[in-house]
Every structure is written in structure tokens, then in C-alpha cells.
Enzyme design. Sequence first.
Site, PDB file in Angstrom:
ATOM      1  N   CYS A   2      -5.924   2.911   3.488  1.00 57.26           N
ATOM      2  CA  CYS A   2      -5.514   2.699   2.103  1.00 57.26           C
ATOM      3  C   CYS A   2      -5.594   1.248   1.633  1.00 57.26           C
ATOM      4  O   CYS A   2      -5.441   0.982   0.455  1.00 57.26           O
ATOM      5  CB  CYS A   2      -4.091   3.220   1.913  1.00 57.26           C
ATOM      6  N   GLU A 105      -0.477   3.475   5.669  1.00 54.41           N
ATOM      7  CA  GLU A 105      -1.066   4.596   4.935  1.00 54.41           C
ATOM      8  C   GLU A 105       0.037   5.306   4.163  1.00 54.41           C
ATOM      9  O   GLU A 105       1.216   5.263   4.564  1.00 54.41           O
ATOM     10  CB  GLU A 105      -1.741   5.588   5.885  1.00 54.41           C
TER      11      GLU A 105
END
Length: 228
Positions: A2, A105
Site C-alpha cells: 500500500c 497494509e
Amino acid sequence: MCGRIAQYRYIENYCDVLGLDGKWLSSIENKPLARYNVAPTTLVALLHQAEDGLHADLVRWGWRPHWAKDRAPPVNARVEKVAHSPFFRAIWPHRAICPIDGWFEWVDEGGPKKQPYFIRRKDGVPCLCASIGQLPDADEGHGENDGFVIITADAQGGMVDIHDRRPVVLTPELAREWLDPVTPKERAEQMVLHQGEPAEAFEWFKVDRAVGNAKNQNSYLIEPAKTL
């Protein structure tokens, strides 16, 4: 992946993991980096090879070629395409290692907000992430277009439940080979395609949602969340 990492140790701690025995040059201040929540486009400690030896420099996380001004600089490059992509052609030969203590994440678990997780090596050793970039010159220093990307691969095992991509993390031996300028590009491609550390080398756990604010740089952000 991410796009948020942790990098909090002394730069020499990361170099020691590589087994360099002090044979490196650094432009980074000799104090803990103390960054527990590092966002894209910011300066990140990076290890790369120059003519006079291995260098440790702060380099912007994110890069795009000069002709791609119509898009934001990506921070990651997919291992399946990076070696042959026109987008990354100029920097594929310029290999580096981004040493991190772990990465974050966010997972949709049905609540009002996604739940952040922190992923790190089980043995507590820093992750040596295969990277490429437009890197500082040993003589001329930093350039305004310098930057780098971390190479990512498909997640494996239980890590898939956290995110479908992960950085390619190399063992110290492979990381030294990756950095070595005599390593052929074909060999480098095979290394990142097939020899990254497996999912079994990592652990992950829920952390405080305060990590969502990149201004937060507290050490508790990388600790298991006490209340969720």
C-alpha cells in the site's frame, strides 16, 4: 503493497545486516532514523553502489521517466514487468537496496474503517528490499530527478489475506549480489523473480489506526494494537 514503510534504526545497522564490515560511505546523519510511518514522495535511506564503493543516501521514494509528466511517480514496480518495461528501462540497470524494518497494509474487515497491519521479519532483522532508481552521483551529488521504486511480487501463503502484493526481500548474500555492478541484468531479473524471501519468513499483526495519518511518527505504531 500500500505504500507505507518503517525505517527507524541507525543507517549502520542496515549496512551491518548486509555484512559490509564498515566498507561504505554515508551522507546520512549518524543517529536513529526514527521514522515509523514513512509515506511515498518523502526521502528514504537507500543503499546503492557507485564507482568509489557502496553509498547510503536519502533518496525520494517514487520515480517516473522525464516523458511521463502526466502521472504521479509510482513507488513500486511489478517484478513480472520491471526488467522489460519501457517505463523503467532507464533505471533497471541502477540497482539499490531499500532497508526497512517493515511495512503497513490496510485490510477491509467489515468495519467503518480499514484495519492497518504491520508486516516484519519474524527474526527481527531488517528487510532488504530490491529496488531500482535514478540515484545520486558520487561526484555531483543529488539531482532534482533522483528517485527510486521498490520491486514487488505476488503475495504468498497467509500474507495474501493482508494484501496481494509484497516487496521482494532478499537475503544479505543475494542483496550483495544484487548491488554488485558485475551481476548481469539477466541474473538480477531471475533473483527478484524467484529468490525473494518466502511468506514464512514474516509475521503480521494489527496496529493502531493512527498510522493512517502520515504525520504520526510514534514508535507505538509498529506495536500490536492494544485496543481495536
